[in-house]
Write an enzyme that holds these catalytic residues in place. Sequence first.
Site, PDB file in Angstrom:
ATOM      1  N   TYR A 114     -41.891 -19.347 -43.354  1.00  0.00           N
ATOM      2  CA  TYR A 114     -42.034 -20.036 -44.876  1.00  0.00           C
ATOM      3  C   TYR A 114     -41.424 -19.316 -45.887  1.00  0.00           C
ATOM      4  O   TYR A 114     -40.461 -19.963 -46.220  1.00  0.00           O
ATOM      5  CB  TYR A 114     -43.541 -19.548 -44.831  1.00  0.00           C
ATOM      6  CG  TYR A 114     -44.799 -19.931 -44.414  1.00  0.00           C
ATOM      7  CD1 TYR A 114     -45.630 -21.336 -44.408  1.00  0.00           C
ATOM      8  CD2 TYR A 114     -44.937 -19.155 -42.870  1.00  0.00           C
ATOM      9  CE1 TYR A 114     -46.663 -21.752 -43.706  1.00  0.00           C
ATOM     10  CE2 TYR A 114     -45.895 -19.802 -42.098  1.00  0.00           C
ATOM     11  CZ  TYR A 114     -46.452 -21.281 -42.349  1.00  0.00           C
ATOM     12  OH  TYR A 114     -47.478 -21.563 -41.858  1.00  0.00           O
ATOM     13  N   ASN A 137     -48.765 -31.534 -46.676  1.00  0.00           N
ATOM     14  CA  ASN A 137     -48.055 -32.188 -45.650  1.00  0.00           C
ATOM     15  C   ASN A 137     -48.370 -33.821 -45.337  1.00  0.00           C
ATOM     16  O   ASN A 137     -49.534 -33.696 -44.763  1.00  0.00           O
ATOM     17  CB  ASN A 137     -47.051 -31.684 -44.670  1.00  0.00           C
ATOM     18  CG  ASN A 137     -46.717 -32.706 -43.879  1.00  0.00           C
ATOM     19  OD1 ASN A 137     -45.730 -33.564 -44.070  1.00  0.00           O
ATOM     20  ND2 ASN A 137     -46.221 -32.290 -43.206  1.00  0.00           N
ATOM     21  N   CYS A 145     -44.533 -29.928 -40.004  1.00  0.00           N
ATOM     22  CA  CYS A 145     -45.174 -28.252 -40.628  1.00  0.00           C
ATOM     23  C   CYS A 145     -45.733 -27.678 -39.632  1.00  0.00           C
ATOM     24  O   CYS A 145     -46.162 -26.398 -39.228  1.00  0.00           O
ATOM     25  CB  CYS A 145     -45.987 -28.815 -41.422  1.00  0.00           C
ATOM     26  SG  CYS A 145     -47.436 -29.828 -40.695  1.00  0.00           S
ATOM     27  N   HIS A 146     -46.071 -27.878 -37.900  1.00  0.00           N
ATOM     28  CA  HIS A 146     -46.573 -27.228 -37.254  1.00  0.00           C
ATOM     29  C   HIS A 146     -45.447 -26.483 -36.445  1.00  0.00           C
ATOM     30  O   HIS A 146     -45.560 -25.010 -36.066  1.00  0.00           O
ATOM     31  CB  HIS A 146     -46.647 -28.196 -35.942  1.00  0.00           C
ATOM     32  CG  HIS A 146     -45.518 -29.129 -35.452  1.00  0.00           C
ATOM     33  ND1 HIS A 146     -45.602 -30.318 -35.979  1.00  0.00           N
ATOM     34  CD2 HIS A 146     -44.703 -28.832 -34.162  1.00  0.00           C
ATOM     35  CE1 HIS A 146     -44.350 -31.426 -35.023  1.00  0.00           C
ATOM     36  NE2 HIS A 146     -44.149 -30.075 -34.289  1.00  0.00           N
ATOM     37  N   GLU A 172     -43.660 -28.872 -27.504  1.00  0.00           N
ATOM     38  CA  GLU A 172     -42.434 -28.847 -27.372  1.00  0.00           C
ATOM     39  C   GLU A 172     -41.573 -27.621 -27.050  1.00  0.00           C
ATOM     40  O   GLU A 172     -40.091 -27.842 -26.703  1.00  0.00           O
ATOM     41  CB  GLU A 172     -41.926 -28.977 -29.463  1.00  0.00           C
ATOM     42  CG  GLU A 172     -42.318 -30.122 -29.867  1.00  0.00           C
ATOM     43  CD  GLU A 172     -42.229 -29.988 -31.332  1.00  0.00           C
ATOM     44  OE1 GLU A 172     -41.810 -29.045 -31.859  1.00  0.00           O
ATOM     45  OE2 GLU A 172     -42.897 -31.114 -32.081  1.00  0.00           O
TER      46      GLU A 172
END
Length: 182
Positions: A114, A137, A145-146, A172
């Site tokens: 962040y 978002n 945003c993950h 991912e």
Amino acid sequence: MTNNGVVEWTVVESDIGPLLLAATGAGLVSVVFHASPEVRDRALDRLRSRLGAEPVEAPDSARLAEPIRQLAAYFAGTLRDFSLDLDWSLSGGFNRQVLRELAAGVPYGAVAGYGELAERVGQPGAAQAVGAAMGSNPLPVVVPCHRVVERDGGIGGFGGGLETKRQLLALEGVLPQPLFQP
């Protein structure tokens, strides 16, 4: 008012549950997790009030065809970078600036803190405001945003729920797949 005054939407199944997708003439405007009938109705009410247009269900919409295709490819593991027209009208100011930086600067398989994102947009010390931007978002998954996590390695919060965030990060390759599949 939205581009062309029309908001088209549909609900599609995904590996993380049903997603509501909505698009205007400018592009994809909203992705909503866990799109049960109740969640869907609340999301459509928000779109109606924020965009000043009546959302129209359009499962065969040309506007939604490419977002649906790209999301399916993402969940299949064959797409790493979304290339969609996005309608940013549900986000503005600092939040839009942070979300655009996130979309452009934190690639598939990577994470950012962040505070790091706050520094990237020229607002060091605004980590909490970045967290608020992530929570607002309107285009999760597509605007990833993950991929934003806590400085100490914690997973951080997530509007779609921590299990959904964990699943996306595992897809991912950032987190290991669970030992036991549900």
